[in-house]
Design an enzyme around this catalytic site. Structure first.
Site, short mmCIF file in Angstrom:
data_model
loop_
_atom_site.label_atom_id
_atom_site.label_comp_id
_atom_site.label_asym_id
_atom_site.label_seq_id
_atom_site.Cartn_x
_atom_site.Cartn_y
_atom_site.Cartn_z
CE LYS A 97 14.60 16.91 -2.34
NZ LYS A 97 14.92 18.09 -2.53
CE1 TYR A 113 6.64 -12.18 7.02
CE2 TYR A 113 5.45 -14.10 6.69
CZ TYR A 113 5.24 -12.90 7.17
OH TYR A 113 4.43 -12.23 7.85
#
Length: 752
Positions: free
Chosen positions: A97, A42
């Site tokens: 999926k 970060y």
């Protein structure tokens, strides 16, 4: 041939609830432990790739997950065969999926459910998410909106947009048809094709087949109102009109007369035996309605033995399964940073699948399905668990993408690309699938010895309802009934066979057998009665010994050492008898066997050699080519220690026995498993990382397994008892229902 598999609502809900709600989680792929790690991940370190991407957007594929991230998007208006149940209800399907993408092609995917039926809102929402993803998979969106949404997104987005309900089915259908026509000696341009079901999948099937050479007026599309012909006005839209044929045919029955090919994406029973009788010679019938086909293969073959039949079901040969297509299409498209998935890429996928089915099938695939698979009428489409799919299909897709100019970053060395794809393979899932397929073929009568434990009862129900065989539970019927009712499986008590000493007619036979075996070991007839009539482990073992079951699973309620000592009353399962315990660790796509985890307390070199040989047999039974490492804290004699000496001597014993598998030692675990560490010892006889670790003692084996299980989250199967002349598996007391079921499957397959 009908499916014996039955999934109850309780099992389905438990699967989605345990061990955590849902089917996947996101984990960090970079270190995130120290302040320095956080500074790089970060602020301030993240500013560097931000600027790099701002300067050159293509570098997003280098510095972020975009290049291996797909969005699975639905609004829930056409969920499976259930219809419009809304966006939220579609989430379990979309999560499913997403995990299929990961399981079969190592593609990261995240599900996104959009709570709107307005096509324009969906188009805007998805298009705005373009920077996040490398591809978009649309799913379970009803027609005609699905056509509008996909077409518009293809026009405005520069990443692949793929509606799997349309094109996934079309690609697999095309692959099967290529081979079916080859077998029947026909050419696609000469065939008369009848399609029943003018929805998204049906229209996509015809469009793809026409792009492959099928002639427009040879393709007859039917819906609930009959043939779609030029001039018809009732129930029409622009997508149906595009496939209206110049024909006098008006009904499906008319269209089927003389037809070469039938494609069904409609409803159960839509095709009659009379229709099949009227088809041309060597008819091709793809009855793909789910869960029940338009006509069953049995009914079709009863009137036309020359028919080549495919369905959407796994319990019949020739399954048209979308999982053969979409993961590998996206894998190939993502790896060239494609702007789209075009027809050429879809045709390349179909051709590669068709070609793969014509090649010799690996033994591990045949073993998994319990029968020899070879190209022919009952094998025109590869099986979903063929390990070659990951490195055969994506290169074909990628090459087609490069040839047609949709690749941002072409692959220079396709051979090297194939090798990288092989490294993405996850052997663990295919191994488990193979074992389940073999167990289903074996149909073993499985004895579950501890019918007073709810986990055992749930596993027994799952074993039988999964079509794996017959479950025999040792316990009191009233107790079994009560516990099943508490677990929400009250109706299952009628399905199970519940046996105990009070209701068996074989008790006298069991006692006599046990007395003859143990009378010179300090057991009198009263002792024998107590063992045979009151000890479930002994009673279940006696059932197995007398052929009143084909396999035995026990150990959930007592420590394994206690259970093994009681099994030894009936069978020869001691170290001196050649018994060995092998535990399989499944972790991050890798499988390693550790031995001995059950029998030998402190094995000597001869014992270690026997352990290695037995473990090699288990590995081969699982479809692995054994590579054995004798592991210690020293490597090839350094540091010198008398405790490591036996690990140094064990390979010499195998040298004398002239075994037919790779082995080496002694060595540390990192040298055994890490190719970089192993490279420092070029004289090693191992040609790759070891998949069997033979450890110095049972305590070190136990520590290793439990540490991997608790700290790394490895899946543990075992210990697998081998070297006993009957299939017996001993679970741990911490076993879950799934663990117990896996052990039953191992027993059914006679692993060990």
């Amino acid at each position: 041939m009908s499916s014996k598999n039955r999934v109850t609502p309780e099992e389905a809900l438990a699967y989605h609830l345990e061990p955590k709600p849902g089917k996947y989680e996101i984990t960090a792929s970079t270190p995130m432990a120290t302040q320095r790690d956080l500074s790089l991940a970060y602020s301030p370190g993240v500013a560097v790739p931000v600027q790099a991407i701002a300067d050159n957007p293509e570098t997003a594929y280098d510095y972020t997950v975009k290049g291996n991230m797909v969005a699975v998007i639905s609004n829930g208006t056409a969920i499976l065969g259930m219809g419009n149940l809304g966006a939220l209800a579609s989430k379990p399907v979309m999560e499913g999926k997403a995990v299929l993408f990961k399981r079969f092609a190592d593609v990261n995917a995240i599900d996104i459910e959009l709570d709107t039926e307005d096509a324009e809102e969906i188009i805007k929402a998805v298009s705005l998410m373009g920077p996040t993803f490398g591809g978009i998979n649309l799913e379970d969106i009803k027609a005609p909106e699905c056509f509008i949404i996909e077409q518009r997104l293809k026009e405005i987005m520069d990443i692949p947009v793929f509606h799997d309900d349309q094109h996934g089915t079309a690609v697999i259908c095309a692959a099967g048809l290529i081979n079916a026509l080859e077998i029947s000696g026909k050419k696609i341009e000469d065939c008369r094709i009848v399609l029943n079901g003018a929805g998204a999948a049906g229209i996509a099937c015809l469009e793809l087949l026409k792009s492959m050479g099928a002639k427009h007026d040879n393709c007859i599309m039917c819906d609930t109102k009959g043939v779609i012909y030029q001039g018809r006005t009732e129930g029409m839209n622009q997508w149906k009109s595009a496939h209206a044929a110049n024909t006098d045919l008006r009904t499906l029955d008319d269209a089927m007369k003389g037809a070469d090919v039938f494609l069904g994406v409609s409803a159960k029973g839509a095709v009659t035996q009379e229709m099949v009788t009227n088809m041309a010679e060597n008819p091709v019938i793809f009855a793909m309605a789910n869960p029940d086909p338009e006509i069953t293969p049995e009914d079709a073959h009863a009137v036309r033995p020359d028919a080549i039949v495919a369905t959407g079901r796994s319990d019949y040969p020739n399954q048209v399964n979308n999982v053969l297509g979409f993961p590998y299409l996206f894998r190939g498209a993502l790896d060239i940073h494609a702007r789209a998935i075009n027809d050429e890429m879809k045709i390349a996928c179909a051709n590669a699948l068709a070609k793969l089915a014509r090649e010799d099938v690996p033994d591990e695939v045949a073993m998994a399905y319990g029968r020899k698979l070879s190209f022919g009428r009952d094998y025109i489409i590869p099986t979903p668990f063929d390990p070659r799919l990951i490195y055969v299909i994506p290169p074909a897709v990628a090459k087609a993408g490069m040839d047609t100019g949709v690749a941002r970053r072409p692959i220079v060395d396709l051979h090297a690309y194939e090798l990288t794809l092989k490294s993405r393979m996850d052997p663990t899932a295919s191994i488990l699938q193979g074992l389940h397929a073999r167990a289903k073929q074996a149909q073993a009568r499985m004895i579950f010895a501890e019918g007073d434990d709810p986990r055992v009862l749930r596993a027994a129900v799952a074993y039988q309802r999964a079509g794996l065989g017959k479950s025999i539970v040792v316990g009191r019927e009233s107790d079994v009934k009560e516990k099943l009712e508490t677990a929400g499986l009250g109706d299952a008590v009628r399905e199970l066979e519940v046996v105990n000493a009070a209701n068996t007619r074989h008790l006298d036979t069991y006692r006599e057998f046990l007395y003859n075996r143990l009378q010179r070991n300090g057991f009198d007839r009263l002792d024998i009665h107590r063992l045979a009539a009151r000890d479930r482990h002994v009673f279940a073992s006696l059932m197995l010994a007398h052929g009143h079951g084909d396999g035995l699973v026990t150990g959930v309620t007592r420590k394994s050492a206690h259970v093994l000592s009681h099994i030894n009353h009936v069978f020869d399962a001691k170290a001196t008898d050649g018994a060995v315990g092998v535990t399989a660790l499944l972790h991050k796509g890798k499988i390693v066997l550790i031995a001995d985890t059950l029998v030998h307390e402190w094995p000597e070199p001869e014992d270690l050699a026997t352990i290695a040989t037995k473990a090699a047999g288990v590995a081969r039974n699982l479809g692995l080519e054994p590579r054995v490492a004798f592991v210690s804290f020293s490597t090839f004699g350094y540091p010198v220690s008398e405790r490591a000496t036996k690990m140094h001597e064990a390979p010499k014993v195998l040298d004398k026995r002239k075994v037919d598998f790779e082995y080496e030692g002694e060595m540390t675990v990192d040298v055994a498993l890490n190719p970089e560490a192993a490279a420092h010892y070029p004289f090693s006889r191992l040609t790759g990382p070891a998949n069997i670790l033979v450890v110095p003692a049972r305590h070190s084996a136990s520590i290793s397994v439990k540490l991997m299980q608790e700290m790394a989250g490895a899946t543990v199967i075992g210990p697998i008892l081998t070297g006993v002349n009957h299939p017996i598996q001993i679970c741990s007391t911490s076993s879950t229902v799934n663990d117990i079921l896996n052990m039953a499957v191992l027993a059914a397959c006679k692993v060990g």
